[in-house]
Design a protein around this motif. Sequence first.
Motif, short mmCIF file in Angstrom:
data_model
loop_
_atom_site.label_atom_id
_atom_site.label_comp_id
_atom_site.label_asym_id
_atom_site.label_seq_id
_atom_site.Cartn_x
_atom_site.Cartn_y
_atom_site.Cartn_z
N GLY A 61 0.79 -1.22 0.00
CA GLY A 61 0.00 0.00 0.00
C GLY A 61 0.82 1.27 0.00
O GLY A 61 0.29 2.37 0.06
N PHE A 62 2.15 1.13 -0.04
CA PHE A 62 3.02 2.30 -0.13
C PHE A 62 2.91 2.95 -1.51
O PHE A 62 2.57 2.29 -2.50
CB PHE A 62 4.49 1.89 0.05
N GLY A 63 3.25 4.23 -1.58
CA GLY A 63 3.48 4.85 -2.86
C GLY A 63 4.88 4.49 -3.35
O GLY A 63 5.79 4.31 -2.53
N ARG A 65 -1.79 0.70 6.50
CA ARG A 65 -1.44 0.05 7.77
C ARG A 65 -1.85 -1.43 7.74
O ARG A 65 -1.10 -2.30 8.19
CB ARG A 65 -2.12 0.76 8.94
N GLU A 66 -3.02 -1.72 7.20
CA GLU A 66 -3.45 -3.11 7.08
C GLU A 66 -2.50 -3.89 6.17
O GLU A 66 -2.17 -5.05 6.46
CB GLU A 66 -4.87 -3.15 6.53
N GLY A 67 -2.06 -3.25 5.09
CA GLY A 67 -1.13 -3.91 4.17
C GLY A 67 0.21 -4.20 4.83
O GLY A 67 0.80 -5.26 4.62
N MET A 68 0.70 -3.26 5.64
CA MET A 68 1.95 -3.49 6.37
C MET A 68 1.80 -4.66 7.34
O MET A 68 2.71 -5.48 7.48
CB MET A 68 2.36 -2.22 7.12
N ARG A 95 3.74 11.62 -2.57
CA ARG A 95 2.67 10.64 -2.65
C ARG A 95 2.90 9.48 -1.68
O ARG A 95 1.95 8.88 -1.18
CB ARG A 95 2.52 10.16 -4.09
N PHE A 96 4.15 9.17 -1.41
CA PHE A 96 4.45 8.17 -0.36
C PHE A 96 3.90 8.65 0.97
O PHE A 96 3.27 7.90 1.71
CB PHE A 96 5.96 7.93 -0.28
N LEU A 97 4.14 9.92 1.29
CA LEU A 97 3.68 10.47 2.56
C LEU A 97 2.15 10.53 2.63
O LEU A 97 1.57 10.38 3.71
CB LEU A 97 4.27 11.86 2.77
N GLU A 98 1.50 10.72 1.48
CA GLU A 98 0.05 10.68 1.45
C GLU A 98 -0.47 9.27 1.77
O GLU A 98 -1.43 9.09 2.51
CB GLU A 98 -0.47 11.10 0.07
N ARG A 99 0.20 8.27 1.21
CA ARG A 99 -0.26 6.89 1.35
C ARG A 99 0.08 6.29 2.72
O ARG A 99 -0.65 5.44 3.22
CB ARG A 99 0.38 6.01 0.27
N GLN A 105 4.70 -2.77 -12.07
CA GLN A 105 4.19 -2.29 -10.79
C GLN A 105 2.73 -2.66 -10.56
O GLN A 105 2.34 -3.00 -9.44
CB GLN A 105 4.40 -0.78 -10.71
N TYR A 106 1.93 -2.63 -11.63
CA TYR A 106 0.52 -2.99 -11.47
C TYR A 106 0.37 -4.46 -11.05
O TYR A 106 -0.53 -4.80 -10.28
CB TYR A 106 -0.22 -2.79 -12.79
#
Length: 257
Positions: A141-143, A247-250, A236-240, A165-166
């Motif tokens: 879920g990261f940018g 958080r769930e993805g981590m 965009r990383f900071l947005e995500r 990436q997709y």
Amino acid sequence: MTELVKLTLHDDWAEIRLNRPERHNALVPEVLDDLHRAIEAAKAAAPRALVLTGEGRSFSTGGDVGAFLEAASDPEQLRAYSERVVGGLHDALMKLLAFPAPVIARVNGPVTGGSVGFVLASDMVIMSQRAFVQPYYGVVGFGPDGGWTALLPEKIRTARALEVQYLNTRLSAEECVSLGLASRVVETEELDTGIQEWLGGIREMNASTLAATRANVWDAPRRAQVKARLDQEKARFLERISAPDTREGMQRFTNRH
């Protein structure tokens, strides 16, 4: 205390080795701080070439997802930590692009996430047969950071860069060569032989000419464009990073790895 990044100055070349093998050389602020110091010290030594590699079985697996998750309980702490990691990585890549000698990546194992930037910032790349490249951004879920959108499309063309990436495609060492991400694939025990062959060829060339060639390719206007795109990646990383689904993805990722 273990050195997280080792700089070795040889007679006429320098090696920077990421040295956090127990965590697959994953990037944390302390690693990046040491990396900055190593790049500056290598530059001051004026080597004919700079070699980047990793200790152990992995080159580097990008940002340490577990460390991001540890910081996630406090939104401000998480943002500050992310700023330090992604900003530190991007600043290191800019220093590598401006380095006044050929930069060689000795990819001894898997390279994932933002650490692909070290490959993208290198001029020549030799990979072990067991090495591979993979993004993992869509899984966690990261940018994307480290040049996945700033540098990779130019290397392998836009459609292929997006597809990788997709679909979270794992690119083998052989596929990296076919796409132009790497120059050679060898057995792991032959990496150093390949590096020495390249260094031998570099020694036969005029060092100032090679420096001028690299400076022409990575001139100030081009580096400014890269920096602007890296800054966009960081934003965009900071947005995500603070999103609930990230958080769930981590959590899912760290439970599986």
